[in-house]
Scaffold this motif. Structure first.
Motif, PDB file in Angstrom:
ATOM      1  N   VAL A   1      -0.401  12.639 -21.308  1.00 22.80           N
ATOM      2  CA  VAL A   1      -1.333  11.861 -22.130  1.00 22.80           C
ATOM      3  C   VAL A   1      -0.488  11.225 -23.234  1.00 22.80           C
ATOM      4  O   VAL A   1       0.340  11.905 -23.850  1.00 22.80           O
ATOM      5  N   GLY A   2      -0.672   9.935 -23.479  1.00 16.84           N
ATOM      6  CA  GLY A   2       0.115   9.237 -24.501  1.00 16.84           C
ATOM      7  C   GLY A   2      -0.326   9.609 -25.908  1.00 16.84           C
ATOM      8  O   GLY A   2      -1.285  10.363 -26.111  1.00 16.84           O
ATOM      9  N   ASN A   3       0.380   9.041 -26.887  1.00 21.50           N
ATOM     10  CA  ASN A   3       0.047   9.327 -28.294  1.00 21.50           C
ATOM     11  C   ASN A   3      -0.745   8.177 -28.924  1.00 21.50           C
ATOM     12  O   ASN A   3      -0.908   8.124 -30.139  1.00 21.50           O
ATOM     13  N   ASP A   4      -1.213   7.252 -28.075  1.00 21.20           N
ATOM     14  CA  ASP A   4      -1.764   5.988 -28.569  1.00 21.20           C
ATOM     15  C   ASP A   4      -3.289   5.984 -28.572  1.00 21.20           C
ATOM     16  O   ASP A   4      -3.923   5.126 -27.960  1.00 21.20           O
ATOM     17  N   LEU A   5      -3.890   6.936 -29.277  1.00 20.61           N
ATOM     18  CA  LEU A   5      -5.356   7.003 -29.345  1.00 20.61           C
ATOM     19  C   LEU A   5      -5.903   5.662 -29.845  1.00 20.61           C
ATOM     20  O   LEU A   5      -5.478   5.157 -30.874  1.00 20.61           O
ATOM     21  N   THR A   6      -6.846   5.088 -29.084  1.00 29.28           N
ATOM     22  CA  THR A   6      -7.352   3.748 -29.378  1.00 29.28           C
ATOM     23  C   THR A   6      -8.868   3.785 -29.460  1.00 29.28           C
ATOM     24  O   THR A   6      -9.531   4.263 -28.545  1.00 29.28           O
TER      25      THR A   6
ATOM     26  N   THR B   1       0.838  -1.199   0.000  1.00 28.49           N
ATOM     27  CA  THR B   1       0.000   0.000   0.000  1.00 28.49           C
ATOM     28  C   THR B   1       0.876   1.253   0.000  1.00 28.49           C
ATOM     29  O   THR B   1       1.816   1.372   0.776  1.00 28.49           O
ATOM     30  N   ARG B   2       0.614   2.169  -0.908  1.00 24.68           N
ATOM     31  CA  ARG B   2       1.399   3.404  -1.003  1.00 24.68           C
ATOM     32  C   ARG B   2       0.735   4.392  -1.934  1.00 24.68           C
ATOM     33  O   ARG B   2      -0.176   4.052  -2.669  1.00 24.68           O
ATOM     34  N   ARG B   3       1.246   5.613  -1.909  1.00 26.98           N
ATOM     35  CA  ARG B   3       0.859   6.597  -2.913  1.00 26.98           C
ATOM     36  C   ARG B   3       1.879   6.538  -4.022  1.00 26.98           C
ATOM     37  O   ARG B   3       3.077   6.554  -3.748  1.00 26.98           O
ATOM     38  N   THR B   4       1.407   6.497  -5.248  1.00 26.60           N
ATOM     39  CA  THR B   4       2.367   6.401  -6.337  1.00 26.60           C
ATOM     40  C   THR B   4       1.757   6.947  -7.619  1.00 26.60           C
ATOM     41  O   THR B   4       0.596   7.336  -7.648  1.00 26.60           O
ATOM     42  N   THR B   5       2.574   6.963  -8.667  1.00 30.14           N
ATOM     43  CA  THR B   5       2.087   7.382  -9.975  1.00 30.14           C
ATOM     44  C   THR B   5       1.492   6.173 -10.683  1.00 30.14           C
ATOM     45  O   THR B   5       2.087   5.101 -10.684  1.00 30.14           O
ATOM     46  N   VAL B   6       0.316   6.353 -11.263  1.00 32.29           N
ATOM     47  CA  VAL B   6      -0.280   5.243 -12.003  1.00 32.29           C
ATOM     48  C   VAL B   6      -0.391   5.600 -13.484  1.00 32.29           C
ATOM     49  O   VAL B   6      -0.556   6.764 -13.842  1.00 32.29           O
ATOM     50  N   VAL B   7      -0.248   4.565 -14.300  1.00 29.21           N
ATOM     51  CA  VAL B   7      -0.421   4.705 -15.741  1.00 29.21           C
ATOM     52  C   VAL B   7      -1.689   3.939 -16.093  1.00 29.21           C
ATOM     53  O   VAL B   7      -1.774   2.737 -15.853  1.00 29.21           O
TER      54      VAL B   7
ATOM     55  N   LEU C   1      -2.878   7.322 -19.998  1.00 29.88           N
ATOM     56  CA  LEU C   1      -2.959   8.513 -19.148  1.00 29.88           C
ATOM     57  C   LEU C   1      -2.101   8.267 -17.906  1.00 29.88           C
ATOM     58  O   LEU C   1      -2.230   7.230 -17.258  1.00 29.88           O
ATOM     59  N   VAL C   2      -1.230   9.218 -17.579  1.00 28.99           N
ATOM     60  CA  VAL C   2      -0.368   9.090 -16.405  1.00 28.99           C
ATOM     61  C   VAL C   2      -0.870  10.051 -15.330  1.00 28.99           C
ATOM     62  O   VAL C   2      -1.008  11.249 -15.589  1.00 28.99           O
ATOM     63  N   VAL C   3      -1.165   9.506 -14.145  1.00 28.86           N
ATOM     64  CA  VAL C   3      -1.731  10.313 -13.058  1.00 28.86           C
ATOM     65  C   VAL C   3      -0.863  10.146 -11.810  1.00 28.86           C
ATOM     66  O   VAL C   3      -0.587   9.016 -11.392  1.00 28.86           O
TER      67      VAL C   3
END
Lengths: 122, 453
Positions: free
Chosen positions: B427-432, B232-238, B443-445
């Motif tokens: 925001v990535g370049n991989d529009l799907t 359990t932690r705070r982190t960056t998610v993709v 998306l990186v948050v």
């Protein structure tokens, strides 16, 4: 259509209040909202719509908008206390492709040794 | 479907005859739909189910003396349509007077011309559709020795022609076709089972990439084998594109004029304010023909338009149909959504977060530590779109030293919608394209609570 129409966990012999009193640190879930189960893996998620912290055997602060996450078969192995207050829950409907079967389930108060609770205050 | 239905002119002519009956002071709107859908599901080399359905629907709305009445029926028979008009008029008498009640009126916005209908899809025979579902299952099963089964392998398509005609001067015809493949795979190692999915979306079967859908389903299930719980932690998610699309759908629902009017939008009083990170621009653009939800006109027959909702993080506007627009002192944004069996709601049709420049690999390469979320469960119960509280079950992969590392499962990710939008790092370049309202993109948050052990 085949469905489990009446699924329940049989009564235990503990007083529900004693189960809480015997829990130094936990969460009392009074009501679950919607959820989702991956029937292939048994992984489940349920939203808690009414829940409280248990501290030193007493219900204390309410918790809002958290999720419970676990695996069905594993959680069954982790039940370590069953109350004597068996009750059936509200009936529902289970079905697919326009067919529906009335289904019900019931359980007494029960305690699970550990379960992941999601939220921001971890 | 018949040739005259392909143009929708026959539907609009029927609508013309109904609205010509409008009495003085009475407004009449007719919505007519003719659609055909097919669903095929394969299981263990055989057809589990094959469903094919056509629908002829009519919905009639009457507004008189500030009261609205509505009725619908599943037939285009002239006698049935006449009964439906009578029922709508009767229902209007029971309506509550509301000064904002009324149909849409022409607003001068030109209808975008798009090629959303492929007649060749109507000509694809059922055997071909069945063969695609069977081949999808086989390709998934054969994709890796650890694939132990396929939970579902589906081919789905839809052809639809519709018309909206009103006594207020609207006469619009729209048609579109779409199809998709979707597959859920099961991978096993000992007692452990994992699932993965793959999709491919198009306007006709030639657009579908069956091998890619199968390969995605295989990779997603197999790479989760051996997963444990993260600390359990705070982190960056993709967020994987599939997860982002679900996230954007929730954000979009908070921007409907109806939610704002009912004081249920967490952004109600924030027009013109910064509500998201500068890298985040969110648009509802049904005029983009590549979008799954593309359409030329909305549920009230107005031209669709490109509505930028958040520009570089600044909240620009809400979406409206003609009722919520009038009631909010503004105008419709061409965002009425409905079927023939109901009155218009308000909603997004084709949401997209403007893509950035970096590939998903480049985004991950820039991170020492984080979590890739490839799937979420319980999103509908774990997100409160009124308060913004966000908590959902998840599975995915750890990110260590710029690379995807070990699989993880049975954890939750939690934050609030407000914070997540402000915490978007890239925001990535991989529009799907997915069979959903929103398009997917990586998306990186930052600063999300991951709860595991």
């Amino acid at each position: 259509m085949v469905r489990m129409t009446n699924t329940y966990i049989a009564n235990g012999d503990s007083e529900p209040d004693d189960i809480v009193a015997d829990t130094p640190n936990g969460v009392y879930v009074a009501h679950l909202g919607g959820g989702q189960v991956n029937t292939a893996t048994g992984d489940f998620v349920f939203g808690m719509t009414e829940a409280y912290l248990i501290e030193d055997g007493r219900l204390t602060a309410p918790i809002r908008d958290g999720n419970l996450i676990g695996n069905g078969p594993e959680v069954l192995m982790l039940i370590d206390a069953l109350g004597n207050d068996f009750a059936m829950g509200s009936p529902g409907t289970c079905g697919k492709d326009g067919q529906g079967v009335p289904v019900g389930d019931g359980t007494p108060t029960l305690r699970v040794q550990r379960l992941t609770v999601g939220g921001t205050a971890a | 479907m018949h040739d005259d239905d392909l143009t929708g002119e026959a539907l609009a002519s029927l609508g013309d005859r109904v609205v010509a009956q409008a009495a003085p002071g009475e407004q009449i709107e007719v919505v007519l739909v003719h659609s055909a859908e097919t669903e095929v599901r394969a299981w263990e080399g055989d057809i589990e189910s094959f469903a094919s359905a056509t629908a002829h629907g009519v919905g009639i709305r009457v507004v008189i003396d500030q009261r609205q009445g509505f009725a619908h029926a599943g037939s285009h028979d002239e006698a049935v349509v006449a009964e439906t008009l009578a029922a709508a008029r009767d229902n209007a008498a029971f309506g509550t007077p509301d000064e904002f009640q009324g149909l849409a009126t022409p607003d001068g916005v030109a209808v975008p011309e798009m090629d959303l209908y492929r007649p060749e899809l109507a000509a694809v025979d059922p055997e071909t559709k069945i063969r695609m579902a069977l081949e999808l299952e086989r390709a998934t099963r054969d994709g890796d020795p650890r694939i132990c089964g396929v939970e579902s392998a589906d081919y789905v398509d839809s052809l639809s022609v519709g018309a909206v005609v009103t006594s207020t001067g609207i006469r619009s015809i729209g048609r579109d076709s779409s199809c998709y493949l979707s597959v859920y795979s099961l991978a096993a190692d000992g007692d452990e089972t994992q699932t993965g999915f793959g999709f491919s979306v198009g306007r006709s079967v030639e657009d579908l990439d069956l091998q890619q859908a199968a390969a995605d389903a295989v990779e997603r299930a197999v790479r989760l084998l051996g997963a444990g719980k993260p600390a359990t932690r705070r982190t960056t998610v993709v967020f994987d594109p599939w997860v982002t699309a679900q996230f954007l759908g929730i954000v979009g629902s908070t921007l409907s004029g109806e939610a704002v009017l009912k004081r249920r939008s967490l952004f109600a009083d924030r027009l013109g304010e910064t509500v998201a990170a500068p890298v985040f621009t969110l648009t509802d653009d049904p005029t983009d023909p590549a979008a799954f939800g593309a359409g030329e006109t909305d549920g009230e027959g107005l031209a669709t338009r490109r509505n930028e909702l958040m520009t570089a993080g600044v909240l620009r506007q809400f979406l409206h149909n003609s009722y919520t627009g009038r009631r909010s002192g503004t105008a419709s944004t061409g965002s009425a959504v409905r079927g023939y069996a109901g009155t218009p709601g308000v909603g997004c049709m084709a949401l997209v977060a403007t893509p950035g420049d970096a590939t998903p690999d480049e985004l991950v390469a820039g991170m020492d530590d984080g979590v890739l979320v490839q799937g979420v469960t319980g999103l509908h119960s774990g997100v409160n779109p009124v308060s913004g509280d966000f908590s959902t079950g998840a599975e995915g992969l750890r990110i260590r030293n710029g690379e995807l590392a070990e699989p993880i499962r049975e954890f939750t990710v939690a934050s609030t919608l407000q914070r997540m939008l402000l915490d978007v790092l890239a925001v990535g370049n991989d529009l799907t394209r997915l069979p959903m309202t929103a398009a997917g993109v990586t998306l990186v948050v930052a600063d999300v609570t991951v709860s595991g052990e």
